[in-house]
Enzyme design. Structure first.
Site, PDB file in Angstrom:
ATOM      1  N   ASP A  29       0.869  -1.169   0.000  1.00 23.08           N
ATOM      2  CA  ASP A  29       0.000   0.000   0.000  1.00 23.08           C
ATOM      3  C   ASP A  29       0.912   1.226   0.000  1.00 23.08           C
ATOM      4  OD1 ASP A  29      -1.713   2.196   0.955  1.00 23.08           O
ATOM      5  OD2 ASP A  29      -3.167   0.629   1.429  1.00 23.08           O
ATOM      6  N   ILE A  30       0.691   2.177  -0.909  1.00 24.66           N
ATOM      7  CA  ILE A  30       1.593   3.333  -0.979  1.00 24.66           C
ATOM      8  C   ILE A  30       1.323   4.350   0.134  1.00 24.66           C
ATOM      9  CG2 ILE A  30       2.110   3.089  -3.430  1.00 24.66           C
ATOM     10  CD1 ILE A  30       0.188   5.481  -3.914  1.00 24.66           C
ATOM     11  N   GLY A  86     -13.187  -2.540   0.667  1.00 23.35           N
ATOM     12  CA  GLY A  86     -13.694  -2.531  -0.689  1.00 23.35           C
ATOM     13  C   GLY A  86     -14.507  -1.323  -1.106  1.00 23.35           C
ATOM     14  N   HIS A  93      -9.811  -6.582  -2.902  1.00 27.64           N
ATOM     15  CA  HIS A  93      -8.468  -6.627  -2.350  1.00 27.64           C
ATOM     16  C   HIS A  93      -8.540  -6.875  -0.852  1.00 27.64           C
ATOM     17  CE1 HIS A  93      -9.713  -2.412  -2.190  1.00 27.64           C
ATOM     18  NE2 HIS A  93      -8.855  -2.219  -1.203  1.00 27.64           N
ATOM     19  N   HIS A  95      -6.448  -6.435   2.694  1.00 29.15           N
ATOM     20  CA  HIS A  95      -5.371  -5.724   3.379  1.00 29.15           C
ATOM     21  C   HIS A  95      -4.703  -6.672   4.377  1.00 29.15           C
ATOM     22  CE1 HIS A  95      -6.653  -1.527   2.293  1.00 29.15           C
ATOM     23  NE2 HIS A  95      -7.817  -2.145   2.149  1.00 29.15           N
TER      24      HIS A  95
END
Length: 130
Positions: A29-30, A86, A93, A95
């Site tokens: 995750d950025i 979501g 996805h 986490h």
């Protein structure tokens, strides 16, 4: 229009890839909650996790387990938390979040903004445990 995840999968935009096979990808995750916060994504663009067929859902979790165990070795923590929200990206996805307290998985708190170099180093460290 392709989601940001599909664009990363298609290499249209960069991502810090941890692991990948023909059906799934794991990326950092950025804007993580904590360093090591990883996203596990099916390559098939399906918005809602429970719209995945049973095999894909099961295989997604097995892929997440493999990645999660590597994250746990790379980032000192008590365990890896799992969350599926979501709402922010219409592409399923999961986490994976290194946790030392319940606050580490609180999505309402400010997110980190690590540099590209920090993310690259973290991705390499996690990959070393796969």
């Amino acid at each position: 229009m392709a989601t940001i995840f599909t664009r990363i999968i298609n290499r249209e935009i960069p991502g810090h890839i941890i692991a990948e096979d023909d059906r799934f990808i794991a990326i950092l995750d950025i804007n993580p909650l904590v360093m090591g916060h990883t996203l596990v994504i099916p390559k098939e663009e399906v918005d809602y996790i429970f719209d995945l067929d049973e095999k894909t859902l099961g295989d997604l979790m097995l892929f997440a387990q493999k990645v999660g165990l590597a994250v746990e070795q790379a980032v000192p923590c008590l365990r890896i938390g799992i969350s599926v929200i979501g709402l922010e990206v219409p592409h399923t996805h999961v986490h994976l979040i290194p946790m030392n307290s319940m606050g580490d998985i609180n999505f309402s708190r400010p997110k980190m903004n690590p540099s590209g170099d920090e993310l690259s180093a973290m991705a390499e460290k996690i990959r070393s445990f796969l």
